[in-house]
Design an enzyme around this catalytic site. Sequence first.
Site, short mmCIF file in Angstrom:
data_model
loop_
_atom_site.label_atom_id
_atom_site.label_comp_id
_atom_site.label_asym_id
_atom_site.label_seq_id
_atom_site.Cartn_x
_atom_site.Cartn_y
_atom_site.Cartn_z
N HIS A 26 3.77 52.79 -21.10
CA HIS A 26 3.14 52.50 -19.81
C HIS A 26 2.40 51.16 -19.87
O HIS A 26 2.59 50.29 -18.99
CB HIS A 26 2.17 53.62 -19.45
CG HIS A 26 1.44 53.41 -18.16
ND1 HIS A 26 1.83 53.99 -16.98
CD2 HIS A 26 0.33 52.66 -17.85
CE1 HIS A 26 1.02 53.62 -16.01
NE2 HIS A 26 0.09 52.82 -16.51
N GLU A 27 1.56 51.00 -20.89
CA GLU A 27 0.80 49.75 -21.00
C GLU A 27 1.71 48.57 -21.31
O GLU A 27 1.43 47.44 -20.88
CB GLU A 27 -0.29 49.90 -22.07
CG GLU A 27 -1.30 50.99 -21.79
CD GLU A 27 -1.95 50.87 -20.42
OE1 GLU A 27 -2.08 49.73 -19.92
OE2 GLU A 27 -2.32 51.91 -19.84
N HIS A 30 2.92 47.03 -18.23
CA HIS A 30 1.98 46.09 -17.63
C HIS A 30 1.94 44.78 -18.43
O HIS A 30 1.89 43.68 -17.85
CB HIS A 30 0.56 46.67 -17.61
CG HIS A 30 0.40 47.84 -16.69
ND1 HIS A 30 0.84 47.85 -15.39
CD2 HIS A 30 -0.21 49.05 -16.89
CE1 HIS A 30 0.53 49.01 -14.82
NE2 HIS A 30 -0.10 49.76 -15.72
#
Length: 450
Positions: A26-27, A30
């Site tokens: 998920h990170e 980003h």
Amino acid sequence: MRVSVLAFVIGVVLLVVGLAVSIALHELGHLVPAKKFGVRVGQYMIGFGPTIWSRRIGSTEYGFKAIPLGGYISMAGMYPPSPKDTARAVPGRQRAGRAGGGFFATMVQDARAANDETLLTDEDEHVFYKLPVFKRVVIMLGGPVMNLLFAIVLFAILLSGIGVQTATTTVSSVSECIIPADAGRTECGADDPVAPAAAAGMQPGDVVVAVNGRPVETFAEVFEVIQNSPAQQISLVVERDGSPRTLTMTPIAVPRAVTDDAGRVVTDANGAPVTEQVGIVGMRQEVEYLRQPIWAGPAAAIENVGAVSGIIWQLPVKVYETGVSLFTGGERDPNGPLSVVGAGRLSGEVAASDAPILNRVAGFLGLLASLNVALFVFNLVPLLPLDGGHIVVALWDGIKRTWAKVFRRPPPKPVDATKLVPVTFVVVIALIGMGAILILADIFNPLTIL
């Protein structure tokens, strides 16, 4: 006992590791576009709490923290810098805010001060808030999209790599007798009737090819005819050693509770379960894994997105119902929300079950895939501090700029999301409260697969 406890612990650990991988991805979703668009990223961290390991590569510190239940990246200039007059009014980062101060005003100023620390100068171009709207949206969508892609991969492995358990028309076992469901025993008694399948000469390995003259391809078709024919003679054509044989039998009628579309037992006006007569013959079918087409994984992920969305948008109601069941001891909704404690418990039960290894692997993959779908949907909720909230802020900024351009007005100032800190605070408190209720429910009134 020791083996099952160890298996349970392994299941919980695997879920924690799977969750950490999901958060890392998920990170990463980003991080990659942020760096691609030139934003300065100070930290990429998996977990919360004290740092247990970190390493700086370029301008970014990568590391792990003690509690692997979350993660974050810190981007420079998530919000516009503080107004000049406010900055001068609070030298040395004194807490000020609006005239008259107050708790929420102080929170807004603290958020601005923390954001200002990420800015090198007012002309710093490597900041998030100066990016075009579409780039900001791409960065914030990157995290949830990575969870969705991971879920698709997991569902593809589950459905196309392992397959779906399917009941075949091959008979695996034949019972000697029919034992009443409430008898509390597994051995045949003198008064137990002979199983119709055994009386008709059915044998393990027989392949059912037709029922009452109608060809069948799945055991569900066979099962449907048997259930709908209590005390009525039926004929089955089976293939044994390459030759067809016709067997006749009369299913024994037994009572079965009636359930609704949600699987709940239907009761009458007095609260007693409503029953119906169904037929049984005393045989079991073989189950095997049938691999699905490659598009089955994406289809399953999208289907799960719809199901989870229905839960997320009703989350306060669902959590309230879970809280009621916690304090009353009532039965929980099996399709209701879970905390990470509940997910870990289910993972442990899957690992400790008596099922074959492949079944347990499939159960774990399904659980982890569903968890990633939940992360995808939940993070798109349009409220700060979730990714969906940042996307809404970026879109609102784009709408303001487009409006000004259409009507030939001066470019507006960037949207200052720090003004939404009080709303963010309320959302965070609500999420903590709902999370606490779910954790308590998963401890004292858990859902279980056993």
